[in-house]
Design a protein around this motif. Structure first.
Motif, mmCIF file in Angstrom:
data_model
loop_
_atom_site.group_PDB
_atom_site.id
_atom_site.type_symbol
_atom_site.label_atom_id
_atom_site.label_comp_id
_atom_site.label_asym_id
_atom_site.label_seq_id
_atom_site.Cartn_x
_atom_site.Cartn_y
_atom_site.Cartn_z
ATOM 1 N N LEU A 25 0.862 -1.178 0.000
ATOM 2 C CA LEU A 25 0.000 0.000 0.000
ATOM 3 C C LEU A 25 0.895 1.224 0.000
ATOM 4 N N VAL A 26 0.761 2.054 -1.039
ATOM 5 C CA VAL A 26 1.608 3.242 -1.136
ATOM 6 C C VAL A 26 0.755 4.494 -1.249
ATOM 7 N N SER A 27 1.332 5.603 -0.823
ATOM 8 C CA SER A 27 0.696 6.902 -0.980
ATOM 9 C C SER A 27 1.785 7.949 -1.063
ATOM 10 N N GLY A 28 1.424 9.103 -1.554
ATOM 11 C CA GLY A 28 2.389 10.174 -1.685
ATOM 12 C C GLY A 28 1.861 11.262 -2.597
ATOM 13 N N CYS A 29 2.797 12.018 -3.164
ATOM 14 C CA CYS A 29 2.446 13.141 -4.030
ATOM 15 C C CYS A 29 2.599 12.730 -5.496
ATOM 16 N N SER A 30 2.903 13.681 -6.353
ATOM 17 C CA SER A 30 2.974 13.417 -7.792
ATOM 18 C C SER A 30 4.077 12.430 -8.165
ATOM 19 N N PHE A 31 5.111 12.287 -7.356
ATOM 20 C CA PHE A 31 6.162 11.322 -7.661
ATOM 21 C C PHE A 31 5.673 9.881 -7.513
ATOM 22 N N THR A 32 4.630 9.689 -6.753
ATOM 23 C CA THR A 32 4.053 8.359 -6.562
ATOM 24 C C THR A 32 2.808 8.165 -7.417
ATOM 25 N N ASP A 33 2.200 9.259 -7.852
ATOM 26 C CA ASP A 33 0.966 9.230 -8.650
ATOM 27 C C ASP A 33 1.297 9.145 -10.140
ATOM 28 N N MET A 34 1.965 8.074 -10.523
ATOM 29 C CA MET A 34 2.328 7.829 -11.928
ATOM 30 C C MET A 34 2.054 6.376 -12.263
ATOM 31 N N ALA A 35 1.946 6.107 -13.555
ATOM 32 C CA ALA A 35 1.699 4.735 -13.998
ATOM 33 C C ALA A 35 2.858 3.810 -13.617
ATOM 34 N N ARG A 36 4.082 4.289 -13.728
ATOM 35 C CA ARG A 36 5.255 3.466 -13.406
ATOM 36 C C ARG A 36 6.081 4.142 -12.318
ATOM 37 N N SER A 37 5.480 4.343 -11.158
ATOM 38 C CA SER A 37 6.178 5.000 -10.052
ATOM 39 C C SER A 37 7.053 3.988 -9.308
ATOM 40 N N TRP A 38 7.712 4.467 -8.286
ATOM 41 C CA TRP A 38 8.553 3.600 -7.470
ATOM 42 C C TRP A 38 7.756 2.464 -6.847
ATOM 43 N N GLY A 39 6.473 2.732 -6.527
ATOM 44 C CA GLY A 39 5.624 1.686 -5.951
ATOM 45 C C GLY A 39 5.437 0.514 -6.897
ATOM 46 N N THR A 40 5.297 0.808 -8.168
ATOM 47 C CA THR A 40 5.149 -0.245 -9.183
ATOM 48 C C THR A 40 6.391 -1.117 -9.231
ATOM 49 N N TRP A 41 7.549 -0.485 -9.212
ATOM 50 C CA TRP A 41 8.803 -1.236 -9.283
ATOM 51 C C TRP A 41 8.996 -2.119 -8.040
ATOM 52 N N VAL A 42 8.699 -1.594 -6.883
ATOM 53 C CA VAL A 42 8.843 -2.371 -5.647
ATOM 54 C C VAL A 42 7.876 -3.553 -5.652
ATOM 55 N N ALA A 43 6.633 -3.312 -6.054
ATOM 56 C CA ALA A 43 5.631 -4.386 -6.093
ATOM 57 C C ALA A 43 6.034 -5.489 -7.064
ATOM 58 N N GLU A 44 6.542 -5.109 -8.219
ATOM 59 C CA GLU A 44 6.972 -6.123 -9.189
ATOM 60 C C GLU A 44 8.186 -6.899 -8.687
ATOM 61 N N TYR A 45 9.132 -6.197 -8.104
ATOM 62 C CA TYR A 45 10.361 -6.843 -7.628
ATOM 63 C C TYR A 45 10.066 -7.884 -6.546
ATOM 64 N N TYR A 46 9.168 -7.541 -5.609
ATOM 65 C CA TYR A 46 8.852 -8.435 -4.503
ATOM 66 C C TYR A 46 7.591 -9.260 -4.735
ATOM 67 N N ASP A 47 7.015 -9.178 -5.922
ATOM 68 C CA ASP A 47 5.809 -9.938 -6.288
ATOM 69 C C ASP A 47 4.658 -9.671 -5.316
ATOM 70 N N LEU A 48 4.291 -8.386 -5.199
ATOM 71 C CA LEU A 48 3.228 -7.949 -4.301
ATOM 72 C C LEU A 48 2.081 -7.344 -5.096
ATOM 73 N N ASN A 49 0.881 -7.409 -4.543
ATOM 74 C CA ASN A 49 -0.256 -6.674 -5.111
ATOM 75 C C ASN A 49 -0.126 -5.222 -4.676
ATOM 76 N N LEU A 50 -0.237 -4.310 -5.627
ATOM 77 C CA LEU A 50 -0.060 -2.896 -5.349
ATOM 78 C C LEU A 50 -1.399 -2.184 -5.244
ATOM 79 N N LYS A 51 -1.536 -1.376 -4.206
ATOM 80 C CA LYS A 51 -2.657 -0.447 -4.084
ATOM 81 C C LYS A 51 -2.038 0.931 -3.890
ATOM 82 N N ASN A 52 -2.269 1.819 -4.848
ATOM 83 C CA ASN A 52 -1.656 3.136 -4.846
ATOM 84 C C ASN A 52 -2.716 4.194 -4.544
#
Length: 71
Positions: free
Chosen positions: A6-33
């Motif tokens: 579960l991630v939240s933040g400002c415009s740096f996190t509110d993107m299609a391929r933000s850091w949250g996406t990369w972390v979720a893919e790397y650790y095989d997690l379901n992402l909720k942004n």
């Protein structure tokens, strides 16, 4: 069931391929942004707290110990 990120933040996190996406893919997690551009720290924290409390009460399949939070 996959663990949740579960991630939240400002415009740096509110993107299609933000850091949250990369972390979720790397650790095989379901992402909720929950990120929204231009939101402040107060709203970021309140949205995260609300989502976690709502999930604990209403999603019986979700184990809070299997959720990671990133801000």
């Amino acid at each position: 069931m996959k663990k949740r990120l579960l991630v939240s933040g400002c415009s740096f996190t509110d993107m299609a391929r933000s850091w949250g996406t990369w972390v979720a893919e790397y650790y095989d997690l379901n992402l909720k942004n929950l990120a929204v551009a231009s939101q402040g720290n107060g709203l970021i924290s309140r949205k995260l707290i609300h989502d976690i409390e709502y999930s604990i009460k209403n999603d019986k399949k979700l184990n809070p110990l299997e959720s990671l939070v990133g801000i």
